[in-house]
Design a protein around this motif. Structure first.
Motif, mmCIF file in Angstrom:
data_model
loop_
_atom_site.group_PDB
_atom_site.id
_atom_site.type_symbol
_atom_site.label_atom_id
_atom_site.label_comp_id
_atom_site.label_asym_id
_atom_site.label_seq_id
_atom_site.Cartn_x
_atom_site.Cartn_y
_atom_site.Cartn_z
ATOM 1 N N VAL A 68 0.850 -1.192 0.000
ATOM 2 C CA VAL A 68 0.000 0.000 0.000
ATOM 3 C C VAL A 68 0.885 1.242 0.000
ATOM 4 O O VAL A 68 1.615 1.500 0.956
ATOM 5 C CB VAL A 68 -0.924 0.014 1.237
ATOM 6 C CG1 VAL A 68 -1.793 1.262 1.243
ATOM 7 C CG2 VAL A 68 -1.806 -1.235 1.264
ATOM 8 N N PRO A 69 0.869 2.033 -1.087
ATOM 9 C CA PRO A 69 1.720 3.236 -1.165
ATOM 10 C C PRO A 69 1.071 4.415 -0.452
ATOM 11 O O PRO A 69 0.100 4.993 -0.928
ATOM 12 C CB PRO A 69 1.810 3.485 -2.682
ATOM 13 C CG PRO A 69 0.499 2.959 -3.213
ATOM 14 C CD PRO A 69 0.073 1.834 -2.306
ATOM 15 N N LEU A 70 1.604 4.788 0.706
ATOM 16 C CA LEU A 70 1.012 5.860 1.500
ATOM 17 C C LEU A 70 1.573 7.231 1.142
ATOM 18 O O LEU A 70 0.922 8.253 1.362
ATOM 19 C CB LEU A 70 1.237 5.577 2.993
ATOM 20 C CG LEU A 70 0.593 4.282 3.499
ATOM 21 C CD1 LEU A 70 1.068 3.954 4.908
ATOM 22 C CD2 LEU A 70 -0.921 4.390 3.464
ATOM 23 N N SER A 71 2.793 7.257 0.628
ATOM 24 C CA SER A 71 3.411 8.498 0.160
ATOM 25 C C SER A 71 4.556 8.081 -0.762
ATOM 26 O O SER A 71 4.838 6.889 -0.901
ATOM 27 C CB SER A 71 3.926 9.333 1.342
ATOM 28 O OG SER A 71 5.205 8.895 1.750
ATOM 29 N N LEU A 82 -7.739 12.260 3.474
ATOM 30 C CA LEU A 82 -6.554 13.106 3.634
ATOM 31 C C LEU A 82 -5.456 12.560 2.732
ATOM 32 O O LEU A 82 -4.779 11.584 3.071
ATOM 33 C CB LEU A 82 -6.092 13.109 5.094
ATOM 34 C CG LEU A 82 -7.056 13.713 6.122
ATOM 35 C CD1 LEU A 82 -6.469 13.640 7.526
ATOM 36 C CD2 LEU A 82 -7.405 15.159 5.777
ATOM 37 N N SER A 83 -5.317 13.173 1.581
ATOM 38 C CA SER A 83 -4.342 12.709 0.596
ATOM 39 C C SER A 83 -3.502 13.882 0.120
ATOM 40 O O SER A 83 -4.034 14.869 -0.406
ATOM 41 C CB SER A 83 -5.054 12.067 -0.600
ATOM 42 O OG SER A 83 -4.165 11.858 -1.666
ATOM 43 N N ALA A 84 -2.186 13.774 0.304
ATOM 44 C CA ALA A 84 -1.290 14.854 -0.113
ATOM 45 C C ALA A 84 -1.310 15.042 -1.625
ATOM 46 O O ALA A 84 -1.035 16.125 -2.129
ATOM 47 C CB ALA A 84 0.136 14.556 0.360
ATOM 48 N N GLU A 85 -1.662 13.989 -2.346
ATOM 49 C CA GLU A 85 -1.670 14.058 -3.811
ATOM 50 C C GLU A 85 -2.849 14.871 -4.334
ATOM 51 O O GLU A 85 -2.744 15.540 -5.359
ATOM 52 C CB GLU A 85 -1.720 12.635 -4.388
ATOM 53 C CG GLU A 85 -1.460 12.585 -5.878
ATOM 54 C CD GLU A 85 -1.301 11.167 -6.394
ATOM 55 O OE1 GLU A 85 -1.300 10.992 -7.620
ATOM 56 O OE2 GLU A 85 -1.174 10.239 -5.570
ATOM 57 N N ASN A 86 -3.982 14.815 -3.621
ATOM 58 C CA ASN A 86 -5.194 15.477 -4.108
ATOM 59 C C ASN A 86 -5.649 16.631 -3.230
ATOM 60 O O ASN A 86 -6.717 17.188 -3.444
ATOM 61 C CB ASN A 86 -6.344 14.449 -4.206
ATOM 62 C CG ASN A 86 -6.001 13.303 -5.133
ATOM 63 O OD1 ASN A 86 -5.598 13.528 -6.258
ATOM 64 N ND2 ASN A 86 -6.143 12.074 -4.661
ATOM 65 N N ASP A 87 -4.852 16.983 -2.225
ATOM 66 C CA ASP A 87 -5.237 18.039 -1.288
ATOM 67 C C ASP A 87 -4.008 18.906 -1.026
ATOM 68 O O ASP A 87 -3.113 18.546 -0.268
ATOM 69 C CB ASP A 87 -5.744 17.395 0.014
ATOM 70 C CG ASP A 87 -6.267 18.410 1.031
ATOM 71 O OD1 ASP A 87 -5.837 19.577 0.973
ATOM 72 O OD2 ASP A 87 -7.092 18.025 1.868
ATOM 73 N N GLU A 88 -3.980 20.050 -1.662
ATOM 74 C CA GLU A 88 -2.802 20.923 -1.592
ATOM 75 C C GLU A 88 -2.538 21.401 -0.173
ATOM 76 O O GLU A 88 -1.392 21.463 0.274
ATOM 77 C CB GLU A 88 -3.007 22.130 -2.518
ATOM 78 C CG GLU A 88 -1.779 23.019 -2.627
ATOM 79 C CD GLU A 88 -1.977 24.182 -3.584
ATOM 80 O OE1 GLU A 88 -1.182 25.136 -3.530
ATOM 81 O OE2 GLU A 88 -2.939 24.138 -4.388
ATOM 82 N N PHE A 89 -3.605 21.712 0.568
ATOM 83 C CA PHE A 89 -3.420 22.181 1.944
ATOM 84 C C PHE A 89 -2.783 21.082 2.798
ATOM 85 O O PHE A 89 -1.846 21.330 3.557
ATOM 86 C CB PHE A 89 -4.764 22.595 2.549
ATOM 87 C CG PHE A 89 -4.655 22.985 4.005
ATOM 88 C CD1 PHE A 89 -4.302 24.278 4.358
ATOM 89 C CD2 PHE A 89 -4.878 22.057 5.021
ATOM 90 C CE1 PHE A 89 -4.176 24.638 5.695
ATOM 91 C CE2 PHE A 89 -4.751 22.403 6.354
ATOM 92 C CZ PHE A 89 -4.406 23.695 6.694
ATOM 93 N N TYR A 90 -3.289 19.872 2.677
ATOM 94 C CA TYR A 90 -2.764 18.754 3.472
ATOM 95 C C TYR A 90 -1.310 18.464 3.108
ATOM 96 O O TYR A 90 -0.486 18.153 3.980
ATOM 97 C CB TYR A 90 -3.627 17.510 3.246
ATOM 98 C CG TYR A 90 -3.243 16.330 4.104
ATOM 99 C CD1 TYR A 90 -3.328 16.384 5.489
ATOM 100 C CD2 TYR A 90 -2.788 15.139 3.518
ATOM 101 C CE1 TYR A 90 -2.978 15.299 6.270
ATOM 102 C CE2 TYR A 90 -2.436 14.048 4.292
ATOM 103 C CZ TYR A 90 -2.538 14.141 5.670
ATOM 104 O OH TYR A 90 -2.186 13.065 6.448
#
Length: 550
Positions: free
Chosen positions: A110-113, A245-253
């Protein structure tokens, strides 16, 4: 038009790599699980894209499907190495010749980041020994990762850990058996190290309260494959009962996930102010030109609105828990126990907090666990008194016994490194240097009292990158003739934390010419770690704790 057929594991893997809208853009309109019974009618106009693990169960499901195909054609993709016997079985089952392609697509984790992965294996060990399936699954996950990175590594493992050694042996067995797959052209003068560690070496890090945004969310709300449930938050709207909460699809996160809680709050304030400005500008629609501008900006405005609502709700719930349960006071005590030596003061702090009715039972239990780990061999050890205090709080004996289980799991007898920086071996230059560094840090003070602690992984990785990690403590499996390590793949048996992920993110930014990839059997917060300890120590008598504390 296509249908995507997955299993339980690959559903998680795909969901972390692609959003549903991205998959829809590839003309995939239906999603099915191969391991869930379906009464789906025959739809010969659909192409069936299969992406599953090459497990015996999935091969059986596929063989049955191919004997009576419901779809027009099949494209078979496996997340790991497919055996020749299984390939033959599938070929014999394909009586209608509906299979158009068979391919191994290495993504069995599972790729988390970009630098963090998990295998989502809970309870990997029992009786402090590998469960046979989990040993194989861990080895397969690691080899799949290496194949996707196109790396054939040198293997190092933790010397005092039978779990690490056995996993290292199993990985090498697969590398030898499938040697042709690992023949990559090495165009650099560097090499890859696979470093296999044991969670038992550092049982402190998963017990600590976290104050960076991502780690704090996981500790207090729990992140499961980038999803957070807010269903228990009072007054939450239906669309916010589960958030992503996904850094790929949420610029703020992406910008805030490694910030501390105070910085995150300031970023939320700035985001809201920006949103309010845009909201006011959209209220004035007085001309055709204004309407056109509004329509063009609306998707971005709507997205920003969702982002604001999501993060305000999450941060609000975190803040509520911090205040209600006095988590700042708890965290100060945790950090002091972990990073400083003052038995009398620490014992007094723990007693006071256990007696505080605002403190949650799980926080009281964690404080006693940290005290037990730190002062296990102290001449004035008062663990029996603290256990009695837990009993007076009303914590069930079965639950409080986790303290003794933890000592069996990660006590001094289970560790080879100096976890608390209290033992000085004058013959070991690196050890002395690390102790002095820690003491100087204590004298100078720290920027944030809540983040004094550094995971043991930090010292281990720094020593590895600088070429001074001791072979006696972390031996090579087989040949040790290697060049400078450029890529380091870390796997922690028993799970990994977001605090360690934050550390690796920082190290990757600072390192020149090296990259660290971190993963483990599962992602831990304190509750998940306690469950792991309980499962891992089942059937193990508390030999050490009984003789000393009872």
């Amino acid at each position: 038009m296509k249908l995507l057929l997955m299993d339980k594991d690959t559903t998680s893997i795909v969901s972390m790599a692609y959003s549903q809208s991205e998959i829809l853009q590839k003309e995939v309109f239906l999603f099915e699980r191969i391991d869930v019974a379906s009464n789906q009618e025959h739809m010969k106009h659909l192409k069936c894209i299969v992406f599953v693990r090459p497990s015996s169960e999935n091969i059986a499901y596929l063989a049955k499907e191919l004997q009576e195909p419901k779809y027009g054609v099949y494209y078979l993709y496996f997340s790991n190495i497919l055996s020749k016997a299984d390939l033959k079985k599938l070929a014999e089952s394909d009586v209608m010749e509906s299979v158009r392609e068979v391919q191994e697509f290495y993504a069995d984790y599972v790729p988390l980041s970009p630098f963090l992965y998990s295998l989502n294996i809970k309870g990997a060990t029992e009786g402090l020994q590998w469960r046979s399936y989990n040993l194989l699954r861990s080895a397969q996950g690691i080899t799949s990762l290496l194949l996707s990175l196109k790396r054939n590594p040198f293997i190092r493992f933790q010397a005092n850990s039978d779990l690490s050694r056995r996993l290292a042996d199993k990985v090498r067995e697969i590398l030898s058996k499938e040697s042709a797959l690992f023949e990559f052209r090495n165009e650099t003068d560097s090499a890859t190290i696979l470093l296999i560690l044991d969670r038992r070496e550092d049982a402190v890090t998963p017990l600590l309260l976290q104050w960076t945004y991502q780690a704090m969310v996981h500790e207090l709300l729990t992140i499961t494959n980038n999803r957070v449930s807010l269903a228990n938050v009072p007054g939450v709207s239906d669309e916010l009962k589960e958030v992503v909460l996904s850094a790929e699809n949420d610029e703020f996160y992406a910008q805030a996930q490694y910030n501390n809680f105070g910085e995150t709050g300031q970023k939320i304030k700035n985001l809201m102010e920006e949103f309010q400005k845009k909201a006011k500008s959209t209220q004035r629609v007085e001309s055709i030109s204004d309407m056109k501008t509004f329509v063009e900006a609306y998707p971005q405005f709507k997205k920003m609105s969702g982002t604001v609502a999501k993060h305000v709700t999450v941060v609000g719930e975190l803040s509520s828990k911090v205040g209600k349960h006095q988590l700042m006071e708890v965290s100060v005590a945790e950090q002091e126990i972990t990073c400083r030596n003052d038995h009398a003061q620490h014992l007094n702090s723990v007693k006071q907090l256990i007696a505080n009715s605002s403190i949650r039972d799980e926080d009281a239990l964690r404080l006693v666990m940290l005290y037990a780990l730190k002062y296990e061999k102290h001449s004035n050890n008062a663990l029996v008194n603290l256990m009695e205090a837990l009993k007076k709080r009303g914590i069930e004996e079965q639950r409080s016994k986790l303290v003794y289980n933890l000592l069996e799991f990660g006590g001094q007898h289970a560790r080879q490194c100096d976890l608390f920086g209290t033992q000085v071996d004058v013959t070991d230059v690196n050890n002395v240097k690390n102790i002095v560094t820690r003491k100087l840090k204590g004298l100078k003070g720290v920027d944030n009292v809540f983040t004094q602690h550094n995971p043991l992984l930090k010292d281990t990785l720094e020593d590895l990158i600088k070429g001074r990690l001791r072979d006696t403590l972390f031996p090579y499996l087989g040949s040790s003739t290697m060049r400078k390590a450029q890529d380091v793949v870390v796997f922690i048996v028993g799970g990994v934390t977001y605090e360690e992920s934050c550390l690796v993110n920082q190290m990757n930014k600072e390192l020149s010419g090296a990259r660290i990839i971190l993963g483990g059997t599962t992602m831990l917060n304190s509750a998940a770690f306690m469950d792991e300890v309980q499962i891992a120590t089942q059937g193990i008598p508390n030999r050490r704790t009984r003789s000393k504390f009872r």
